[in-house]
Design a protein around this motif. Structure first.
Motif, PDB file in Angstrom:
ATOM      1  N   LEU A 343       2.467   6.321  -8.485  1.00  9.28           N
ATOM      2  CA  LEU A 343       2.415   7.696  -8.987  1.00  9.28           C
ATOM      3  C   LEU A 343       1.858   8.689  -7.971  1.00  9.28           C
ATOM      4  O   LEU A 343       1.931   9.894  -8.196  1.00  9.28           O
ATOM      5  CB  LEU A 343       1.561   7.747 -10.265  1.00  9.28           C
ATOM      6  N   SER A 344       1.312   8.195  -6.866  1.00 11.26           N
ATOM      7  CA  SER A 344       0.692   9.073  -5.876  1.00 11.26           C
ATOM      8  C   SER A 344       1.710   9.506  -4.826  1.00 11.26           C
ATOM      9  O   SER A 344       2.709   8.815  -4.599  1.00 11.26           O
ATOM     10  CB  SER A 344      -0.480   8.352  -5.194  1.00 11.26           C
ATOM     11  N   PRO A 345       1.462  10.646  -4.157  1.00 12.62           N
ATOM     12  CA  PRO A 345       2.376  11.085  -3.098  1.00 12.62           C
ATOM     13  C   PRO A 345       2.477  10.053  -1.984  1.00 12.62           C
ATOM     14  O   PRO A 345       1.478   9.401  -1.636  1.00 12.62           O
ATOM     15  CB  PRO A 345       1.736  12.377  -2.587  1.00 12.62           C
ATOM     16  N   GLY A 346       3.668   9.895  -1.437  1.00 13.45           N
ATOM     17  CA  GLY A 346       3.851   9.062  -0.262  1.00 13.45           C
ATOM     18  C   GLY A 346       3.814   9.925   0.980  1.00 13.45           C
ATOM     19  O   GLY A 346       4.092  11.127   0.933  1.00 13.45           O
ATOM     20  N   VAL A 347       3.466   9.318   2.107  1.00 18.68           N
ATOM     21  CA  VAL A 347       3.398  10.045   3.369  1.00 18.68           C
ATOM     22  C   VAL A 347       4.267   9.325   4.387  1.00 18.68           C
ATOM     23  O   VAL A 347       4.093   8.137   4.641  1.00 18.68           O
ATOM     24  CB  VAL A 347       1.953  10.145   3.896  1.00 18.68           C
ATOM     25  N   LEU A 348       5.221  10.069   4.966  1.00 19.54           N
ATOM     26  CA  LEU A 348       6.083   9.535   6.008  1.00 19.54           C
ATOM     27  C   LEU A 348       5.598  10.071   7.350  1.00 19.54           C
ATOM     28  O   LEU A 348       5.421  11.273   7.506  1.00 19.54           O
ATOM     29  CB  LEU A 348       7.531   9.961   5.764  1.00 19.54           C
ATOM     30  N   LYS A 349       5.370   9.156   8.301  1.00 18.85           N
ATOM     31  CA  LYS A 349       4.893   9.558   9.618  1.00 18.85           C
ATOM     32  C   LYS A 349       5.807   8.988  10.693  1.00 18.85           C
ATOM     33  O   LYS A 349       6.615   8.099  10.432  1.00 18.85           O
ATOM     34  CB  LYS A 349       3.457   9.089   9.841  1.00 18.85           C
ATOM     35  N   SER A 350       5.643   9.522  11.913  1.00 14.03           N
ATOM     36  CA  SER A 350       6.427   9.058  13.043  1.00 14.03           C
ATOM     37  C   SER A 350       5.489   8.864  14.221  1.00 14.03           C
ATOM     38  O   SER A 350       4.262   8.940  14.074  1.00 14.03           O
ATOM     39  CB  SER A 350       7.530  10.080  13.356  1.00 14.03           C
ATOM     40  N   ASP A 351       6.050   8.636  15.407  1.00 15.41           N
ATOM     41  CA  ASP A 351       5.211   8.451  16.593  1.00 15.41           C
ATOM     42  C   ASP A 351       4.888   9.780  17.259  1.00 15.41           C
ATOM     43  O   ASP A 351       4.454   9.822  18.404  1.00 15.41           O
ATOM     44  CB  ASP A 351       5.892   7.501  17.580  1.00 15.41           C
ATOM     45  N   ILE A 352       5.104  10.880  16.553  1.00 19.23           N
ATOM     46  CA  ILE A 352       4.751  12.216  17.024  1.00 19.23           C
ATOM     47  C   ILE A 352       3.777  12.833  16.026  1.00 19.23           C
ATOM     48  O   ILE A 352       3.469  12.225  14.993  1.00 19.23           O
ATOM     49  CB  ILE A 352       6.007  13.107  17.172  1.00 19.23           C
ATOM     50  N   SER A 353       3.283  14.025  16.316  1.00 17.88           N
ATOM     51  CA  SER A 353       2.298  14.679  15.438  1.00 17.88           C
ATOM     52  C   SER A 353       2.992  15.323  14.242  1.00 17.88           C
ATOM     53  O   SER A 353       2.912  16.532  14.011  1.00 17.88           O
ATOM     54  CB  SER A 353       1.496  15.707  16.230  1.00 17.88           C
ATOM     55  N   PHE A 354       3.674  14.497  13.487  1.00 14.60           N
ATOM     56  CA  PHE A 354       4.468  14.944  12.332  1.00 14.60           C
ATOM     57  C   PHE A 354       4.076  14.117  11.118  1.00 14.60           C
ATOM     58  O   PHE A 354       3.816  12.918  11.228  1.00 14.60           O
ATOM     59  CB  PHE A 354       5.958  14.741  12.632  1.00 14.60           C
ATOM     60  N   LEU A 355       4.026  14.773   9.972  1.00 15.14           N
ATOM     61  CA  LEU A 355       3.891  14.025   8.720  1.00 15.14           C
ATOM     62  C   LEU A 355       4.647  14.748   7.614  1.00 15.14           C
ATOM     63  O   LEU A 355       4.867  15.957   7.670  1.00 15.14           O
ATOM     64  CB  LEU A 355       2.430  13.774   8.340  1.00 15.14           C
ATOM     65  N   TYR A 356       5.002  13.971   6.623  1.00 15.15           N
ATOM     66  CA  TYR A 356       5.848  14.465   5.532  1.00 15.15           C
ATOM     67  C   TYR A 356       5.324  13.875   4.232  1.00 15.15           C
ATOM     68  O   TYR A 356       5.269  12.651   4.070  1.00 15.15           O
ATOM     69  CB  TYR A 356       7.279  14.026   5.797  1.00 15.15           C
ATOM     70  N   VAL A 357       4.882  14.750   3.336  1.00 13.03           N
ATOM     71  CA  VAL A 357       4.373  14.314   2.037  1.00 13.03           C
ATOM     72  C   VAL A 357       5.483  14.484   1.011  1.00 13.03           C
ATOM     73  O   VAL A 357       6.080  15.566   0.917  1.00 13.03           O
ATOM     74  CB  VAL A 357       3.128  15.137   1.634  1.00 13.03           C
ATOM     75  N   ILE A 358       5.754  13.434   0.239  1.00 14.64           N
ATOM     76  CA  ILE A 358       6.822  13.488  -0.743  1.00 14.64           C
ATOM     77  C   ILE A 358       6.301  12.982  -2.087  1.00 14.64           C
ATOM     78  O   ILE A 358       5.677  11.925  -2.172  1.00 14.64           O
ATOM     79  CB  ILE A 358       8.057  12.658  -0.271  1.00 14.64           C
ATOM     80  N   MET A 359       6.536  13.781  -3.133  1.00 17.81           N
ATOM     81  CA  MET A 359       6.079  13.402  -4.474  1.00 17.81           C
ATOM     82  C   MET A 359       7.063  12.435  -5.108  1.00 17.81           C
ATOM     83  O   MET A 359       8.289  12.606  -5.001  1.00 17.81           O
ATOM     84  CB  MET A 359       5.962  14.648  -5.353  1.00 17.81           C
ATOM     85  N   PRO A 360       6.553  11.402  -5.783  1.00 19.73           N
ATOM     86  CA  PRO A 360       7.470  10.476  -6.470  1.00 19.73           C
ATOM     87  C   PRO A 360       8.049  11.132  -7.715  1.00 19.73           C
ATOM     88  O   PRO A 360       7.533  12.121  -8.237  1.00 19.73           O
ATOM     89  CB  PRO A 360       6.546   9.312  -6.837  1.00 19.73           C
ATOM     90  N   MET A 361       9.141  10.553  -8.206  1.00 23.02           N
ATOM     91  CA  MET A 361       9.778  11.012  -9.444  1.00 23.02           C
ATOM     92  C   MET A 361       9.470  10.036 -10.564  1.00 23.02           C
ATOM     93  O   MET A 361       9.156   8.872 -10.321  1.00 23.02           O
ATOM     94  CB  MET A 361      11.298  11.138  -9.237  1.00 23.02           C
ATOM     95  N   ARG A 362       9.591  10.520 -11.781  1.00 25.09           N
ATOM     96  CA  ARG A 362       9.394   9.655 -12.935  1.00 25.09           C
ATOM     97  C   ARG A 362      10.577   8.698 -13.040  1.00 25.09           C
ATOM     98  O   ARG A 362      11.737   9.130 -13.037  1.00 25.09           O
ATOM     99  CB  ARG A 362       9.281  10.482 -14.222  1.00 25.09           C
ATOM    100  N   MET A 363      10.303   7.418 -13.117  1.00 31.82           N
ATOM    101  CA  MET A 363      11.369   6.438 -13.195  1.00 31.82           C
ATOM    102  C   MET A 363      11.933   6.370 -14.601  1.00 31.82           C
ATOM    103  O   MET A 363      11.190   6.385 -15.581  1.00 31.82           O
ATOM    104  CB  MET A 363      10.875   5.052 -12.764  1.00 31.82           C
ATOM    105  N   GLN A 364      13.281   6.323 -14.673  1.00 36.86           N
ATOM    106  CA  GLN A 364      13.955   6.264 -15.974  1.00 36.86           C
ATOM    107  C   GLN A 364      13.851   4.856 -16.549  1.00 36.86           C
ATOM    108  O   GLN A 364      13.963   3.887 -15.827  1.00 36.86           O
ATOM    109  CB  GLN A 364      15.426   6.651 -15.814  1.00 36.86           C
TER     110      GLN A 364
END
Length: 364
Positions: A343-364
């Motif tokens: 239920l918590s946000p996921g974080v996508l990172k790379s080998d650069i100074s970048f990050l991406y926070v993505i909220m999960p969806m409610r599963m059907q």
């Protein structure tokens, strides 16, 4: 006004400015490009009152002058002309004649007296930036900006100059993309400003991998100077959300995944989603990731992605487009997905100074 200039130079200049022209404005002169010829130079300016673009090119000016001509029509005419010198002349009724090779055109313009003046900034703070770096930074975050006009402050990208770093951030409330890079500027020039999406799009159209780039913050405006071009935009008025509060302080699991493998798996599985059921499920088990989707009346799909994972089993649902957006732009071999629970946000990172926070969806 009377001058001779290179057709290819004029076409390149019109390409830079014509996309800013508003086709829906109730002010007729805003559909025109402002042309000003003097001392061996022709300058072209367009504006929609929020965003302005100005560029210059070399010309053999026989008679100085200023006028406005329909931007789209002038662009279409110059595009079709051969790569030969152009003779451009404008009479005192703003009627322009264009001669190039065997071609002749006459285009009716409007007086420059009614064209809005682009004010010059009096006080400003300036920052020298590497154009290739900024171009990559903006491409890595711009897709996360909101298109919901009721959340106007999120319709742009935050430029945060702080602690010898430039951080660019975009969010629509369901995802957030961030990229930071070291920039040399005085400590007293720490500043946050939110640049509208249209200005970002124009900036990206004109940024090259080489050359000079200067960002100038001046009151409620931002100015980008790129070689012989100047882009001036109003800033978005309002306070950008505290993006640092959105980033999870720590995550329980950090999973390395081959970026292209995940990209292709998500893209294929998303083929059986629709607008009513627009989610895919990531199912994590020991050394195994299953990417799945199941849509009533459409079908189901499943892809297996090998990973190194020894944590607890987890099932997390995401909007597939939100997951695909950073995977398309990044060029690293691996990405890292940091997760705490379903239920918590996921974080996508790379080998650069970048990050991406993505909220999960409610599963059907």
């Amino acid at each position: 006004m009377k001058l001779t200039l290179n057709r290819d130079d004029l076409f390149e200049a019109l390409t830079k400015v014509q996309s800013v022209v508003s086709t829906r404005s109730t002010i007729p002169v805003l559909a025109n490009v402002l042309l000003e010829a003097k001392e061996g130079e022709l300058s072209l300016t367009t504006t929609d009152m929020e965003l302005s673009v100005r560029t210059q090119l070399t010309a053999e000016v026989t008679k100085s002058g200023i006028t406005t001509l329909p931007a789209k029509r002038l662009f279409s005419v110059i595009r079709e002309l051969p790569s030969q010198p152009i003779q451009l002349s404008v009479d005192n009724k703003d009627s322009a004649t264009i001669e190039c090779g065997t071609s002749f055109f006459k285009i009716m313009g409007l007086s420059a007296d009614d064209y809005p003046e682009i004010p010059e900034p009096e006080q400003n703070q300036s920052y020298s930036l590497d154009p290739a770096t900024l171009k990559h930074m903006l491409k890595c975050v711009q897709y996360s900006a909101s298109v919901d006009e009721t959340r106007y402050v999120l319709n742009g990208i935050l430029f945060s100059f702080n602690d010898k770093k430039l951080t660019v951030v975009a969010t629509d409330g369901r995802r957030l993309a961030l990229y930071e890079n070291e920039v040399d500027f005085p400590a007293e020039n720490d500043l946050d400003l939110v640049v509208p999406a249209k200005a970002i799009n124009e900036l990206l159209r004109n940024l090259n991998d080489e050359g000079a780039l200067k960002l100038i913050a001046a009151g409620n405006q931002v100015i980008f100077e790129i070689d012989n071009m100047r882009l001036v935009s109003k800033l978005i008025d309002g306070t950008f959300p505290n993006y640092q509060q959105v980033i999870p302080a720590q995550c329980e699991e950090r999973i390395a995944i081959e970026r292209e493998t995940l990209l292709h798996a998500v893209r294929r599985v998303a083929l059986v989603t629709n607008e009513q059921s627009n989610s895919i499920r990531l199912s994590f088990e020991e050394n195994n990731l299953q990417v799945m989707s199941s849509t009533p009346d459409v079908g189901e799909a499943k892809e297996r992605v090998p990973i190194k994972y020894s944590g607890p089993a987890m099932n997390i649902a995401y909007n597939p487009e939100f997951l695909l957006s950073p995977l398309r732009i990044l060029d690293s071999d691996e990405v890292y997905l940091e997760l705490s629970d379903e239920l918590s946000p996921g974080v996508l990172k790379s080998d650069i100074s970048f990050l991406y926070v993505i909220m999960p969806m409610r599963m059907q």
